[in-house]
Design an enzyme around this catalytic site. Sequence first.
Site, mmCIF file in Angstrom:
data_model
loop_
_atom_site.group_PDB
_atom_site.id
_atom_site.type_symbol
_atom_site.label_atom_id
_atom_site.label_comp_id
_atom_site.label_asym_id
_atom_site.label_seq_id
_atom_site.Cartn_x
_atom_site.Cartn_y
_atom_site.Cartn_z
ATOM 1 N N TRP A 126 1.139 0.594 11.260
ATOM 2 C CA TRP A 126 0.589 0.157 9.937
ATOM 3 C C TRP A 126 -1.082 -0.240 9.910
ATOM 4 O O TRP A 126 -1.354 -1.032 11.045
ATOM 5 C CB TRP A 126 1.570 -1.226 9.595
ATOM 6 N N ASP A 207 7.450 -6.308 15.217
ATOM 7 C CA ASP A 207 7.439 -6.509 13.784
ATOM 8 C C ASP A 207 8.550 -5.980 12.867
ATOM 9 O O ASP A 207 8.928 -4.829 13.196
ATOM 10 C CB ASP A 207 6.176 -5.489 13.281
ATOM 11 N N ALA A 209 9.887 -6.061 9.372
ATOM 12 C CA ALA A 209 9.433 -6.235 7.917
ATOM 13 C C ALA A 209 10.292 -5.455 7.136
ATOM 14 O O ALA A 209 10.363 -5.901 5.874
ATOM 15 C CB ALA A 209 7.994 -5.605 7.879
ATOM 16 N N LYS A 242 10.488 -7.394 1.679
ATOM 17 C CA LYS A 242 11.157 -6.456 1.271
ATOM 18 C C LYS A 242 12.547 -6.463 1.007
ATOM 19 O O LYS A 242 13.349 -6.578 -0.135
ATOM 20 C CB LYS A 242 11.078 -5.291 2.064
HETATM 21 C C1 LMR Z 1 2.843 -0.784 3.174
HETATM 22 O O1 LMR Z 1 2.742 -0.487 4.300
HETATM 23 O O2 LMR Z 1 2.686 -0.459 2.192
HETATM 24 C C2 LMR Z 1 3.366 -2.328 2.914
HETATM 25 O O3 LMR Z 1 3.580 -3.169 4.291
HETATM 26 C C3 LMR Z 1 2.576 -3.104 2.069
HETATM 27 C C4 LMR Z 1 1.047 -3.358 2.720
HETATM 28 O O4 LMR Z 1 0.813 -4.681 2.513
HETATM 29 O O5 LMR Z 1 0.397 -2.755 3.290
#
Ligand code: LMR
Length: 392
Positions: A126, A207, A209, A242
């Site tokens: 990410w 992590d 999420a 989520k």
């Molecule tokens: C994403 O990866 O789209 C989500 O985790 C939202 C974000 O804050 O980037």
Amino acid sequence: MLEQLNPQPQDKILQLIAMYREDPRANKIDLGVGVYKDATGLTPVMRAVKAAEKQLWETETTKTYTGLAGEPAYNAAMIEMILGAGFAERAASVATPGGTGAIRQALELIKLASPKAKVWLSNPTWPNHPSIIKYLGMQMAEYRYFDAETRGIDFEGLMQDLANVTAGDAVLLHGCCHNPTGANLNADQWAQVAALLLAKGAIPFVDLAYQGFGDGLEKDAAATRMIAATFPEVLIAASCSKNFGIYRERTGILIGLGEASRKAVTQGNLNFLNRQNYSFPPDHGARLVTMILQDDALRADWKAELEEVRQNMLGLRKSLADALRLATNSDRFDFVASHRGMFSRLGLTEAQVNLLRDEHGIYMVGDSRINIAGLNAKTVPILAAAIAKVAS
Ligand code: LMR
């Protein structure tokens, strides 16, 4: 002073939201930011959340400050949901503003404890992970993760790179539903990674999420639970954005597992970090989550709706893989059906991603990550046809 500021690089995911909003085309398709959408394109408030909100409105008597670490009942319920029973003695924890808040606090804690510690990230990960680490001035390294050919895990590369981890380094692992690739380690691979990192003296930093978005609420926590039971020290950053659909309520938690005798000091440091950064964590979302997890009926209804959401995404994965097979007359996109979570990285070039946006009004992240939940029965064949066109 302010005139000395330089423009900051734009967040690629958030930038897409703005571009999509400004696009006047009626048939545009948003596969960008990781937000769940139903077949009508709506991100619904979950039934149990609505019911808890109503109950809260009727019974709440004060909005005075909560504790620095959040409400103990929230932290306990979350620790139980993530880890199951048996970890309370080792677990220090703080409520945080969303999963991002938990990641930020975890990194701050690592920096406080060991300023020179290196944080290892999967390549890719990410984008906000490296961004925050860089902002905090911490050391960072990457381990291979994704095989661009197969769109599966490059397990050999991953193990080779993690062999270079040194004692005291933190290794960030996506507990389930890897973002951005959608490719995940199997149980045997998780065990091998754990054995290697344990031998190296690394601290796993999980992590989590998307618990409940991959193989189910319990199965998605399996790797995190195995890590928690295996290592003397573990950091876990989890999000309720989520799985409870409460994105804007900013509801997350950071759990620091260590020796029971060190718990009070770890807890004190987590409290300190909350105080330095924002004092008290947001409470509304955390309170809703607590009410849902503590009430049998609300909990059952929430789990049922979460399962509907998960099944919907699985169905979309399967129909997209089928549609791509048909449109491209090949099996090169079959991996979409075996990926898990909200995302799949399709393996398109940036030029192809741009073509999809400019000529077909289809928005995805530049690395060709799509949000599966952005699709519906009508748009699946449209996407497949457009991909076949730009990727042929
Ligand atoms: C994403 O990866 O789209 C989500 O985790 C939202 C974000 O804050 O980037």
